[in-house]
Design a protein around this motif. Sequence first.
Motif, PDB file in Angstrom:
ATOM      1  N   ILE A  59      -8.949 -30.340  51.044  1.00 37.98           N
ATOM      2  CA  ILE A  59      -8.647 -30.264  49.618  1.00 37.98           C
ATOM      3  C   ILE A  59      -9.908 -29.977  48.814  1.00 37.98           C
ATOM      4  CG2 ILE A  59      -7.810 -31.566  47.626  1.00 37.98           C
ATOM      5  CD1 ILE A  59      -5.970 -33.059  49.541  1.00 37.98           C
ATOM      6  N   ALA A  60     -11.003 -30.617  49.209  1.00 39.75           N
ATOM      7  CA  ALA A  60     -12.262 -30.381  48.506  1.00 39.75           C
ATOM      8  C   ALA A  60     -12.698 -28.930  48.670  1.00 39.75           C
ATOM      9  CB  ALA A  60     -13.348 -31.328  49.019  1.00 39.75           C
ATOM     10  N   GLU A  61     -12.481 -28.396  49.846  1.00 43.99           N
ATOM     11  CA  GLU A  61     -12.849 -26.999  50.067  1.00 43.99           C
ATOM     12  C   GLU A  61     -11.966 -26.083  49.230  1.00 43.99           C
ATOM     13  OE1 GLU A  61     -15.475 -26.063  51.941  1.00 43.99           O
ATOM     14  OE2 GLU A  61     -15.167 -23.916  51.620  1.00 43.99           O
ATOM     15  N   ARG A  62     -10.714 -26.454  49.072  1.00 37.62           N
ATOM     16  CA  ARG A  62      -9.839 -25.638  48.226  1.00 37.62           C
ATOM     17  C   ARG A  62     -10.289 -25.732  46.761  1.00 37.62           C
ATOM     18  NH1 ARG A  62      -6.581 -23.828  51.013  1.00 37.62           N
ATOM     19  NH2 ARG A  62      -5.118 -25.509  51.366  1.00 37.62           N
ATOM     20  N   LEU A  63     -10.757 -26.897  46.387  1.00 36.39           N
ATOM     21  CA  LEU A  63     -11.284 -27.047  45.027  1.00 36.39           C
ATOM     22  C   LEU A  63     -12.456 -26.096  44.807  1.00 36.39           C
ATOM     23  CD1 LEU A  63     -11.388 -28.500  42.293  1.00 36.39           C
ATOM     24  CD2 LEU A  63     -12.706 -30.316  43.384  1.00 36.39           C
ATOM     25  N   LEU A  64     -13.319 -26.023  45.785  1.00 34.31           N
ATOM     26  CA  LEU A  64     -14.434 -25.073  45.698  1.00 34.31           C
ATOM     27  C   LEU A  64     -13.909 -23.651  45.566  1.00 34.31           C
ATOM     28  CD1 LEU A  64     -17.426 -24.198  45.978  1.00 34.31           C
ATOM     29  CD2 LEU A  64     -17.154 -24.366  48.459  1.00 34.31           C
TER      30      LEU A  64
ATOM     31  N   VAL B 173     -10.963 -22.577  44.375  1.00 36.62           N
ATOM     32  CA  VAL B 173     -10.301 -22.321  43.102  1.00 36.62           C
ATOM     33  C   VAL B 173     -11.303 -22.348  41.959  1.00 36.62           C
ATOM     34  CG1 VAL B 173      -8.566 -23.215  41.506  1.00 36.62           C
ATOM     35  CG2 VAL B 173      -8.082 -23.113  43.930  1.00 36.62           C
ATOM     36  N   GLY B 174     -12.287 -23.228  42.075  1.00 35.51           N
ATOM     37  CA  GLY B 174     -13.273 -23.333  41.003  1.00 35.51           C
ATOM     38  C   GLY B 174     -14.294 -22.219  41.010  1.00 35.51           C
ATOM     39  N   ARG B 175     -14.715 -21.781  42.198  1.00 36.49           N
ATOM     40  CA  ARG B 175     -15.883 -20.915  42.249  1.00 36.49           C
ATOM     41  C   ARG B 175     -15.765 -19.627  43.029  1.00 36.49           C
ATOM     42  NH1 ARG B 175     -17.698 -21.923  37.686  1.00 36.49           N
ATOM     43  NH2 ARG B 175     -19.135 -23.665  37.342  1.00 36.49           N
ATOM     44  N   ARG B 176     -14.704 -19.452  43.814  1.00 36.97           N
ATOM     45  CA  ARG B 176     -14.586 -18.189  44.523  1.00 36.97           C
ATOM     46  C   ARG B 176     -13.731 -17.207  43.740  1.00 36.97           C
ATOM     47  NH1 ARG B 176     -15.909 -20.325  50.361  1.00 36.97           N
ATOM     48  NH2 ARG B 176     -14.697 -22.205  49.997  1.00 36.97           N
TER      49      ARG B 176
ATOM     50  N   GLU C 210     -12.066 -13.578  47.488  1.00 35.35           N
ATOM     51  CA  GLU C 210     -12.704 -14.558  48.364  1.00 35.35           C
ATOM     52  C   GLU C 210     -11.760 -15.712  48.715  1.00 35.35           C
ATOM     53  OE1 GLU C 210     -17.265 -13.892  46.589  1.00 35.35           O
ATOM     54  OE2 GLU C 210     -15.993 -15.540  45.908  1.00 35.35           O
TER      55      GLU C 210
ATOM     56  N   ASP D 125       0.287 -20.271  43.659  1.00 37.59           N
ATOM     57  CA  ASP D 125       0.151 -21.663  43.255  1.00 37.59           C
ATOM     58  C   ASP D 125      -0.902 -22.401  44.082  1.00 37.59           C
ATOM     59  OD1 ASP D 125       1.939 -21.495  41.204  1.00 37.59           O
ATOM     60  OD2 ASP D 125       3.649 -22.244  42.335  1.00 37.59           O
TER      61      ASP D 125
ATOM     62  N   GLY E 215      -4.432 -20.890  42.598  1.00 40.33           N
ATOM     63  CA  GLY E 215      -4.697 -20.896  41.165  1.00 40.33           C
ATOM     64  C   GLY E 215      -4.697 -19.503  40.567  1.00 40.33           C
ATOM     65  N   LEU E 216      -3.840 -18.631  41.081  1.00 44.79           N
ATOM     66  CA  LEU E 216      -3.775 -17.265  40.578  1.00 44.79           C
ATOM     67  C   LEU E 216      -2.357 -16.978  40.100  1.00 44.79           C
ATOM     68  CD1 LEU E 216      -5.705 -15.480  43.465  1.00 44.79           C
ATOM     69  CD2 LEU E 216      -6.555 -15.921  41.164  1.00 44.79           C
TER      70      LEU E 216
ATOM     71  N   GLN F 236     -19.610 -26.191  43.157  1.00 41.31           N
ATOM     72  CA  GLN F 236     -18.475 -26.930  42.611  1.00 41.31           C
ATOM     73  C   GLN F 236     -18.756 -28.412  42.732  1.00 41.31           C
ATOM     74  OE1 GLN F 236     -15.577 -25.797  41.136  1.00 41.31           O
ATOM     75  NE2 GLN F 236     -15.045 -27.924  40.746  1.00 41.31           N
TER      76      GLN F 236
ATOM     77  N   VAL G 153      -8.341 -27.483  37.776  1.00 41.10           N
ATOM     78  CA  VAL G 153      -9.087 -26.239  37.892  1.00 41.10           C
ATOM     79  C   VAL G 153      -8.143 -25.072  38.167  1.00 41.10           C
ATOM     80  CG1 VAL G 153     -10.836 -25.058  39.259  1.00 41.10           C
ATOM     81  CG2 VAL G 153     -11.188 -27.408  38.557  1.00 41.10           C
TER      82      VAL G 153
ATOM     83  N   ARG H 231      -4.756 -24.945  37.388  1.00 39.50           N
ATOM     84  CA  ARG H 231      -3.649 -24.693  36.481  1.00 39.50           C
ATOM     85  C   ARG H 231      -3.819 -25.122  35.036  1.00 39.50           C
ATOM     86  NH1 ARG H 231      -1.984 -20.415  38.522  1.00 39.50           N
ATOM     87  NH2 ARG H 231      -0.512 -20.468  40.249  1.00 39.50           N
TER      88      ARG H 231
END
Lengths: 264, 264
Positions: free
Chosen positions: A143-148, A150-153, A157, A192, A195-196, B77, B150, B152
Motif C-alpha cells: 500500500i505504501a508503494e502504491r501511495l508513492l 499515486v503521489g509521485r509517479r 510509470e 481507481d 488515481g487516474l 513521497q 492522494v 481521489r
Amino acid sequence: MTRAQANIPSSPLGRKITSYMNLTDEEKSFLGELERNVTRHGSRSDLLQQGERYGCVRVMRKGWAIRHKALPDGRRQVVNFVLPGDIIGFYCNLFETADHGVTTLTPAEVANFQPERIIELFKLFPRLAAALAWSGAKEEAIIAERLLSVGRRTALERTAHLIVELLRRLSIVGLVEEGRFTLPVTQEILADALGLSIVHINRTLRRLRDIGLIDLAGQQITVHDVKQLASVGQFDELYLHLIQAPKQLEHALDAKSDRKRAGD
Amino acid sequence: MTRAQANIPSSPLGRKITSYMNLTDEEKSFLGELERNVTRHGSRSDLLQQGERYGCVRVMRKGWAIRHKALPDGRRQVVNFVLPGDIIGFYCNLFETADHGVTTLTPAEVANFQPERIIELFKLFPRLAAALAWSGAKEEAIIAERLLSVGRRTALERTAHLIVELLRRLSIVGLVEEGRFTLPVTQEILADALGLSIVHINRTLRRLRDIGLIDLAGQQITVHDVKQLASVGQFDELYLHLIQAPKQLEHALDAKSDRKRAGD
DNA sequence: AACCCCCATTAACCTATGTTATAGATGGTT
DNA sequence: AACCATCTATAACATAGGTTAATGGGGGTT
C-alpha cells in the motif's frame, strides 16, 4: 517430523508459503484445516462493506478481489488487489468495523476462519504464524508503494509499476506463464487503483502497447520485456525483494521463535 | 493488582494507551522499561535509511519524524508522520531491510528495544501486546486513507484532511490546546506528503486561511472550526473512530486474550 | 436478428496542478 | 550589521491529466 517439499500444496496460500519456507506435514495439515471452511461468491459481490463488522479472517483461495475506500460523492480508491493466496486485510481484523470494502472481481472461493485460530497458531506453529504475520506486513508495504506511485509517479510509470507488481505477485502462486496472465479488471478499476481517470488509463495502456511493452487481448495481458517495463515503472529492487524474497522470512523467524523450532 | 487511572504516564505512548484502556501498575512498569533505552537525535537526522537493516523497534517519545520513500530521481513521497507516542513502523520490523527512510523533523527522543521484547510482551501482558498490535494496524489504515486522499481528493480536500488527522492524533497525546498545535513541517514536506508541488501547497494553505478555517503563525497552526475543516476534507467518521476510538480495542482484546485477563 | 448493457476507444476541449522565476521573510553565524 | 541559507509567497506560464461526448464491439437475452 518430516519435511515434505516434494508435494506442493494445492492451495495458493500453501503454495505461497512454501515458496519461501518448507512446511512440515503437521503445519500443512493445520493450514489445510484453516482453509477448510470455504464459501463461494459470484463476480462483483461484496465480501465486506465499508462500516461492516469484521467476522472471520478470510483467505482468497481462487479469484480476485479489490479492497477499496469510497468518498461520500462516489469517488473511489482501490487500496489493493487481493490475489489468490492472499489473506484479506490480515491486521485489519483487529478493528471492530471495516474502514473499507472488499469486492470480488471474478467468481471466488474464500476460506474463512475465526480470529482465535491465529492465537492458536502462534502457540502451536510459531513458524507458520510468523509467515502469516510477515505476509500481513507485506500488505502495508504494498500500500505504501502504491501511495508513492499515486503521489509521485506519472501515469505511465504508475501503470507500468502496477503491471509488474501484479506479475510478480501472481508468479509466486503460479498464475503466470511466459509473461502472460489474466487481468480480470475493467479500465475503471485500474483507474481507481491508480488515481487516474478512465480515459487516461485507456490512453496510457495504448501508449504501453504502442511502445511494444505489453499486449492486451481481452483479459489476457502479455508482458514482453519485464525488465524494461520495470524500468519504466521505476520498480524498486528493494520492493521486489520485499514482495517475494525468501530469505526475509528467516529474519522474522529469528525474531519470533524464541522457543526451539519444531522439526529441526 | 490495582488499576491506577489517576496518575497519567509521562510517556506519550503510555498516555496514548491509557486513553483507551486502564493499565495495571505492572503493565505500566513494563512499558516504562521498554522505553528506558532512549537515544536523542537532532533535527533532520536519519533514524533509518531506505535499504538499511532493521535493528531495534523504535518508539517516538518526543518530536516528530516522517517515514518516506524516494524514487531514484529524487521525487519523494512522505508515507506517514511519526508523532510522539507512535511506534515507528511496527510491523515493518518483520522485514530484514527497510523499504523506506525515517527522518526527524525536530530534535527527537527515541526509545529503542529489541524485537524479542514483543514476544515477551505477548506472553506476560497480552492486553498490552494487543494494544500495540492494534496501534500498528492503525498505521496501515492511516496510510490507506492517505492513499485515498492522494488518489481521489482535490488539493484543498487533502490538505484539510491532513490537518484534521494531525489534530486528532495529537490531541490523543495532549499536544493540542484550543485547536492550536505545533506543525514542525516545511511546505516542501507537506507537498511530499500530499503528492502536490510546493507552490500548490502554498496556494492551498492560503485558500484555507482566506476562507478563515485556519491560522498559521510560524509553526503554530490554529484550527478555528474543526467540523467545517473536516467537512471540507471529507473526513470519514469511520476513520475518525478508527484512529482514536476507545471501544475498538475491546474487540482486539477479546480476540487476542484467550486466557483470563489479569487485573479483572 | 434485433435489442441492450457494459466496456473500450478516441477526439476535442478544459482545468487543476506543475514549473520557473523572482522577491521578501526569517533566523542563525561571523 | 552584514551575510548566508532556508523558507514562504506570488505571478506568469505550461502541461498532464480530467471531462464530455460520440462511436463501436462483444456477449447475453428475448
